[in-house]
Design a protein around this motif. Sequence first.
Motif, PDB file in Angstrom:
ATOM      1  N   THR A 375       0.819  -1.212   0.000  1.00  0.00           N
ATOM      2  CA  THR A 375       0.000   0.000   0.000  1.00  0.00           C
ATOM      3  C   THR A 375       0.851   1.259   0.000  1.00  0.00           C
ATOM      4  N   GLY A 458      -5.947  -6.926   2.545  1.00  0.00           N
ATOM      5  CA  GLY A 458      -6.888  -5.976   1.973  1.00  0.00           C
ATOM      6  C   GLY A 458      -6.395  -5.326   0.694  1.00  0.00           C
ATOM      7  N   GLN A 462      -8.566  -5.448  -2.785  1.00  0.00           N
ATOM      8  CA  GLN A 462      -8.950  -4.186  -3.433  1.00  0.00           C
ATOM      9  C   GLN A 462      -8.449  -4.138  -4.872  1.00  0.00           C
ATOM     10  N   SER A 465     -10.618  -6.156  -7.086  1.00  0.00           N
ATOM     11  CA  SER A 465     -11.836  -5.401  -7.381  1.00  0.00           C
ATOM     12  C   SER A 465     -11.582  -4.373  -8.476  1.00  0.00           C
ATOM     13  N   ASN A 466     -10.451  -3.684  -8.411  1.00  0.00           N
ATOM     14  CA  ASN A 466     -10.116  -2.691  -9.435  1.00  0.00           C
ATOM     15  C   ASN A 466      -9.940  -3.335 -10.802  1.00  0.00           C
ATOM     16  N   LYS A 471     -17.582  -5.758  -7.309  1.00  0.00           N
ATOM     17  CA  LYS A 471     -17.544  -5.678  -5.863  1.00  0.00           C
ATOM     18  C   LYS A 471     -17.072  -7.034  -5.321  1.00  0.00           C
ATOM     19  N   PHE A 512     -15.539  -4.652  -0.744  1.00  0.00           N
ATOM     20  CA  PHE A 512     -14.585  -3.869  -1.525  1.00  0.00           C
ATOM     21  C   PHE A 512     -15.245  -3.449  -2.839  1.00  0.00           C
ATOM     22  N   GLU A 513     -15.114  -2.175  -3.188  1.00  0.00           N
ATOM     23  CA  GLU A 513     -15.698  -1.669  -4.433  1.00  0.00           C
ATOM     24  C   GLU A 513     -14.602  -1.127  -5.339  1.00  0.00           C
ATOM     25  N   GLN A 515     -12.234   1.116  -7.507  1.00  0.00           N
ATOM     26  CA  GLN A 515     -11.830   2.518  -7.410  1.00  0.00           C
ATOM     27  C   GLN A 515     -11.554   3.027  -8.833  1.00  0.00           C
TER      28      GLN A 515
END
Length: 545
Positions: A375, A458, A462, A465-466, A471, A512-513, A515
Amino acid sequence: MFYLSFEQVSKLSNMKNVEDVGSCVNRPDSVHILSLDVGTTTIRAHVYDGEVKIVGTGSRKIQLLYPHPGWVEMDEELIWQQAQDVIKDAIAEAGLTANDISCIGITTQRNTFITWDKETGKTFHRFITWQDLRACDYVKKWNESYTMKAFNGGSKMLYYMTRKARFLAASALRFKSAQVTMRLKWMIDNTESLRKRLAEKQVMFANIDTYLLWQLTGHKIWATDYSCASTTGLYDPYQMEWSTVVSGVVGVPLHILPPIKDTSGFFGECVPDLFGAPIPITAIVADQQSAMFGQCCFNVGDVKCTMGTGTFIDCNTGNKPHTSVAGLYPLIGWKMGDECIYLSEGYASDTGRCLEWARSVGLFEKVEETEQIATSLGDSGGVYFVPAFSGLQMPVNDDKASSLMIGLTLETTREYMIRAILDSLCYRFELLYETVLRETNTPLSPLIKCDGGVCNNGFLVQMVSNLTGRKIDRPQHMDMTSLGAAFLAGLAIGIWKDKSELISIRRTERLFEPQPDQTSQAKGFYRDWLKALERSKEWYATGKS
């Protein structure tokens, strides 16, 4: 305390479907279900109470053996001892006795097999795991053989004449190292004692589920379920039986394969000497199918992603097997009475194994620190990693591919290498997901349910998801494989009336959605990673065995 009487057990043993089994007993006020889960790295048992809370746990680390490069085995006696140990530990931690356990559900890694002599009980070899690559040259030779070309061509012609899906599937049939077929044939060809006793019809075959059932029942019950059978490569999901065609083509006789039973129902009972009382075994299910059931992916188009030792993506295709030409294998998710649910599955073998390797070479001390490291960086600094310690599975299907790290410069730090490894696991999932989208005619749910230890990261979830634009639903209870087996075992004895009661039990921990500002950049890096993947192909010219 809830238990089945001798009369109920006797009645259950004659039942042929889940509805009959459920009518045999009353729903208890207080129940305890034990779930035995044999994974690739860990064997564990959980005891669930009536509210599906874990009240007792036992766990042991599985010891993988590597007698030669590319070979991966397990000691069968150790696995059996560990299975007994974790069951005893879980019951003890729950403060219970075997008399308090309502039933057992068993879920295991798939296609890890063993054979033994029917008369003496002596095994011919250790467990040959699904990651073993000793037969990769067999796979390549057979897939390129005139026999397979004739078989595929004949099947294609039959498809044009009949329009039956089973012939379309047969026209694209390819053997895979992770399936049982070629590894079993290799063992037959290279084990004289096995070959001799096979000719005398004195050989018994078992995946881990069948082996444990055999041991738990005191060598009385030799059986498997439809979900486990369907993954082997020796099963015909269209005819719902062991495949006479594959058996005839490769020379693996059907008489060594166990009978097949419904996923949820009475299989037998543990002999009292093991745990102090007989415990009914009321579910056997393959690990990925069990996770699918635990995630409550009961509707057509539901998608589940498990990221543990490997990455598995499963899609519910309803009551008909999905026919693929890119390597998505049609599996039986579960069979309960008249209900038979099929899945379409894609997988990649090296996920958690990559993180374990990275830790072993000193890139980090604890896997939990990788999320913060990844991250903190905007990207991987131009470094790309291809996870292929066990080759590349679908849709590439190259057993001779090599793991690869490319783009290293004098400015590359260990942090960039860690980021590149995490990115690669996401890219590998995206490659599988694109294949599912392309190959599956079923409209997919806009929501992907994830589980497995790697999904605790996480950053990684994420990024998935991207990349997918979907989702991602991460559950509170991450051990979905164990939970699925508990659900199936409980349904068999009427703890729950039907699947609808299970949906409210599952809880979401985090959603998670995608971005939007990150999606375009992630897709660009993914395209560059695909170039690295091309360079990793066919590295081992003569195979890893």
